[in-house]
Write an enzyme that holds these catalytic residues in place. Sequence first.
Site, PDB file in Angstrom:
ATOM      1  N   THR A 163      35.806 -12.007  20.025  1.00  0.00           N
ATOM      2  CA  THR A 163      36.541 -12.316  18.801  1.00  0.00           C
ATOM      3  C   THR A 163      36.995 -11.004  18.159  1.00  0.00           C
ATOM      4  O   THR A 163      36.844  -9.925  18.735  1.00  0.00           O
ATOM      5  CB  THR A 163      35.683 -13.228  17.888  1.00  0.00           C
ATOM      6  OG1 THR A 163      36.482 -13.639  16.794  1.00  0.00           O
ATOM      7  CG2 THR A 163      34.420 -12.550  17.382  1.00  0.00           C
ATOM      8  N   LYS A 195      39.947  -8.402  21.094  1.00  0.00           N
ATOM      9  CA  LYS A 195      40.604  -9.194  22.146  1.00  0.00           C
ATOM     10  C   LYS A 195      41.518  -8.339  23.036  1.00  0.00           C
ATOM     11  O   LYS A 195      41.659  -8.610  24.215  1.00  0.00           O
ATOM     12  CB  LYS A 195      41.376 -10.362  21.527  1.00  0.00           C
ATOM     13  CG  LYS A 195      40.457 -11.441  20.948  1.00  0.00           C
ATOM     14  CD  LYS A 195      41.240 -12.631  20.438  1.00  0.00           C
ATOM     15  CE  LYS A 195      40.314 -13.641  19.781  1.00  0.00           C
ATOM     16  NZ  LYS A 195      41.030 -14.832  19.301  1.00  0.00           N
ATOM     17  N   ASN A 213      39.984 -13.730  25.204  1.00  0.00           N
ATOM     18  CA  ASN A 213      38.877 -14.195  24.341  1.00  0.00           C
ATOM     19  C   ASN A 213      37.682 -14.682  25.154  1.00  0.00           C
ATOM     20  O   ASN A 213      36.683 -15.101  24.585  1.00  0.00           O
ATOM     21  CB  ASN A 213      39.355 -15.284  23.364  1.00  0.00           C
ATOM     22  CG  ASN A 213      39.550 -16.626  24.045  1.00  0.00           C
ATOM     23  OD1 ASN A 213      39.648 -16.702  25.270  1.00  0.00           O
ATOM     24  ND2 ASN A 213      39.612 -17.681  23.258  1.00  0.00           N
ATOM     25  N   ASP A 268      42.591 -19.755  23.722  1.00  0.00           N
ATOM     26  CA  ASP A 268      43.030 -20.165  22.377  1.00  0.00           C
ATOM     27  C   ASP A 268      44.180 -21.179  22.431  1.00  0.00           C
ATOM     28  O   ASP A 268      44.189 -22.170  21.688  1.00  0.00           O
ATOM     29  CB  ASP A 268      43.484 -18.951  21.549  1.00  0.00           C
ATOM     30  CG  ASP A 268      42.310 -18.168  20.984  1.00  0.00           C
ATOM     31  OD1 ASP A 268      41.205 -18.732  20.873  1.00  0.00           O
ATOM     32  OD2 ASP A 268      42.506 -16.981  20.648  1.00  0.00           O
ATOM     33  N   GLY A 270      50.728 -12.165  15.253  1.00  0.00           N
ATOM     34  CA  GLY A 270      49.570 -11.347  15.620  1.00  0.00           C
ATOM     35  C   GLY A 270      48.922 -11.863  16.897  1.00  0.00           C
ATOM     36  O   GLY A 270      49.553 -12.587  17.686  1.00  0.00           O
ATOM     37  N   ALA A 286      46.639 -14.146  17.485  1.00  0.00           N
ATOM     38  CA  ALA A 286      46.493 -15.591  17.652  1.00  0.00           C
ATOM     39  C   ALA A 286      47.828 -16.207  18.094  1.00  0.00           C
ATOM     40  O   ALA A 286      47.867 -17.046  19.001  1.00  0.00           O
ATOM     41  CB  ALA A 286      46.004 -16.227  16.354  1.00  0.00           C
ATOM     42  N   TYR A 289      39.888 -22.541   9.337  1.00  0.00           N
ATOM     43  CA  TYR A 289      39.252 -23.849   9.116  1.00  0.00           C
ATOM     44  C   TYR A 289      38.406 -23.831   7.847  1.00  0.00           C
ATOM     45  O   TYR A 289      38.090 -22.777   7.308  1.00  0.00           O
ATOM     46  CB  TYR A 289      38.432 -24.281  10.333  1.00  0.00           C
ATOM     47  CG  TYR A 289      37.452 -23.263  10.826  1.00  0.00           C
ATOM     48  CD1 TYR A 289      37.790 -22.413  11.866  1.00  0.00           C
ATOM     49  CD2 TYR A 289      36.196 -23.143  10.244  1.00  0.00           C
ATOM     50  CE1 TYR A 289      36.895 -21.456  12.329  1.00  0.00           C
ATOM     51  CE2 TYR A 289      35.292 -22.199  10.706  1.00  0.00           C
ATOM     52  CZ  TYR A 289      35.649 -21.362  11.743  1.00  0.00           C
ATOM     53  OH  TYR A 289      34.768 -20.416  12.176  1.00  0.00           O
TER      54      TYR A 289
HETATM   55  P1  NDP Z   1      46.255 -10.637  13.269  1.00  0.00           P
HETATM   56  O1  NDP Z   1      45.655  -9.674  12.307  1.00  0.00           O
HETATM   57  O2  NDP Z   1      46.476 -10.220  14.683  1.00  0.00           O
HETATM   58  O3  NDP Z   1      47.702 -11.104  12.719  1.00  0.00           O
HETATM   59  C1  NDP Z   1      47.873 -11.488  11.396  1.00  0.00           C
HETATM   60  C2  NDP Z   1      49.237 -12.137  11.211  1.00  0.00           C
HETATM   61  O4  NDP Z   1      49.267 -12.726   9.903  1.00  0.00           O
HETATM   62  C3  NDP Z   1      50.415 -11.186  11.266  1.00  0.00           C
HETATM   63  O5  NDP Z   1      51.508 -11.865  11.873  1.00  0.00           O
HETATM   64  C4  NDP Z   1      50.693 -10.894   9.802  1.00  0.00           C
HETATM   65  O6  NDP Z   1      52.038 -10.568   9.510  1.00  0.00           O
HETATM   66  C5  NDP Z   1      50.400 -12.233   9.191  1.00  0.00           C
HETATM   67  N1  NDP Z   1      50.048 -12.197   7.771  1.00  0.00           N
HETATM   68  C6  NDP Z   1      48.935 -11.685   7.192  1.00  0.00           C
HETATM   69  N2  NDP Z   1      48.921 -11.913   5.851  1.00  0.00           N
HETATM   70  C7  NDP Z   1      50.073 -12.594   5.585  1.00  0.00           C
HETATM   71  C8  NDP Z   1      50.638 -13.096   4.400  1.00  0.00           C
HETATM   72  N3  NDP Z   1      50.041 -12.974   3.217  1.00  0.00           N
HETATM   73  N4  NDP Z   1      51.827 -13.739   4.489  1.00  0.00           N
HETATM   74  C9  NDP Z   1      52.450 -13.896   5.679  1.00  0.00           C
HETATM   75  N5  NDP Z   1      51.960 -13.416   6.854  1.00  0.00           N
HETATM   76  C10 NDP Z   1      50.785 -12.779   6.794  1.00  0.00           C
HETATM   77  O7  NDP Z   1      45.330 -11.954  13.185  1.00  0.00           O
HETATM   78  P2  NDP Z   1      45.148 -13.064  14.319  1.00  0.00           P
HETATM   79  O8  NDP Z   1      46.486 -13.388  14.846  1.00  0.00           O
HETATM   80  O9  NDP Z   1      44.106 -12.667  15.277  1.00  0.00           O
HETATM   81  O10 NDP Z   1      44.515 -14.302  13.493  1.00  0.00           O
HETATM   82  C11 NDP Z   1      45.309 -15.124  12.662  1.00  0.00           C
HETATM   83  C12 NDP Z   1      44.509 -16.305  12.173  1.00  0.00           C
HETATM   84  O11 NDP Z   1      44.175 -17.201  13.210  1.00  0.00           O
HETATM   85  C13 NDP Z   1      43.182 -15.916  11.518  1.00  0.00           C
HETATM   86  O12 NDP Z   1      43.058 -16.684  10.342  1.00  0.00           O
HETATM   87  C14 NDP Z   1      42.150 -16.331  12.554  1.00  0.00           C
HETATM   88  O13 NDP Z   1      40.905 -16.656  11.947  1.00  0.00           O
HETATM   89  C15 NDP Z   1      42.808 -17.570  13.141  1.00  0.00           C
HETATM   90  N6  NDP Z   1      42.325 -17.930  14.486  1.00  0.00           N
HETATM   91  C16 NDP Z   1      41.723 -19.147  14.653  1.00  0.00           C
HETATM   92  C17 NDP Z   1      41.259 -19.547  15.880  1.00  0.00           C
HETATM   93  C18 NDP Z   1      40.605 -20.897  16.043  1.00  0.00           C
HETATM   94  O14 NDP Z   1      40.031 -21.157  17.114  1.00  0.00           O
HETATM   95  N7  NDP Z   1      40.669 -21.776  15.059  1.00  0.00           N
HETATM   96  C19 NDP Z   1      41.405 -18.686  17.081  1.00  0.00           C
HETATM   97  C20 NDP Z   1      42.081 -17.435  16.794  1.00  0.00           C
HETATM   98  C21 NDP Z   1      42.507 -17.096  15.535  1.00  0.00           C
HETATM   99  P3  NDP Z   1      52.605  -9.036   9.653  1.00  0.00           P
HETATM  100  O15 NDP Z   1      52.789  -8.823  11.128  1.00  0.00           O
HETATM  101  O16 NDP Z   1      53.858  -9.048   8.919  1.00  0.00           O
HETATM  102  O17 NDP Z   1      51.545  -8.159   9.070  1.00  0.00           O
END
Ligand code: NDP
Length: 272
Positions: free
Chosen positions: A62, A66, A87, A102, A129, A131, A217
């Site tokens: 996690t 990753k 993952n 995922d 990002g 995910a 969640y």
């Molecule tokens: P990353 O840090 O890799 O990416 C974050 C992303 O969120 C970026 O695209 C970023 O945009 C965007 N972002 C952050 N804050 C804001 C905001 N206020 N407004 C708009 N966009 C925003 O995180 P991950 O991709 O790894 O994780 C994302 C989510 O997915 C997390 O909440 C994680 O817990 C969840 N997740 C859930 C899983 C499950 O099994 N349920 C599995 C994997 C992840 P920018 O590029 O512009 O900064």
Amino acid sequence: MTDRYAVVGNPVAHSLSPQIHTAFARQTGADLVYTRLLAPLDRFAACIAEFRAEGGAGVNVTLPFKLEAWRLATRRSERAEQAQAVNTLRFDGGVVFGDNTDGAGLVRDIEINCAHAIAGRRVLLLGAGGAARGVLLPLIGCRPSALVIANRSIDKALALAQHFSRWGACRACSYAELAANTFDIVINATSASVAGELPPLPAGVFAPGSLAYDMMYGARALPFLQSAQAQGAARGIDGLGMLVEQAAEAFFVWRGVRPQTAPVIAALKEIR
Ligand code: NDP
């Protein structure tokens, strides 16, 4: 012999993976122990090496490791290769097999648990990002009629769309450019909910009957889901089902057995 697995992350204390995998083991009669491993930020590879040396059979990975797990894998599934994020690691003698479960978890939760078809639907994926990267190939494989990636930093969304469009139609845009477009499924793959924020969606993106899905969640998913329903989404679903489904897929990668997810999802909902 008891097989050993772990979830590796930093932080990792909050992870529900030990409960989920222990329930899968009980259900399938597997003899295993599953623990949490807190890896210091600069010691991921060393922690994995130690766990393997102690007889570990595989790990879930996690945040924030990753990408490092992807690099560490000596063989990877196609979905992990394209996500450039891993993952799930399985230790096969000298081979470190890397997978990314995922996307399969998300798709199974939407299509099977929520009984909401993706084929032929207009899908909006928020975020670019790790995910988002992990779920794009499986989402494209479901043949939506349109797949749009919106991200605050548009360059990241464009790079993802360029990479993944070789597998199927997929395009990128800014949040502002979403105005006047409607979608049947809107998936929040941003980390905005972690910070109690909402992605800056313009009004009117939720088509009648649409599904709003937040990968986060529990209580932290509620602001996005409530806001989506106030804007016309028919249903709001949090990422608990995805979490359990991606774990079941990892369990299958390790042990060749697919556990039942419905009782585990129900039990976790009960205790939250
Ligand atoms: P990353 O840090 O890799 O990416 C974050 C992303 O969120 C970026 O695209 C970023 O945009 C965007 N972002 C952050 N804050 C804001 C905001 N206020 N407004 C708009 N966009 C925003 O995180 P991950 O991709 O790894 O994780 C994302 C989510 O997915 C997390 O909440 C994680 O817990 C969840 N997740 C859930 C899983 C499950 O099994 N349920 C599995 C994997 C992840 P920018 O590029 O512009 O900064």
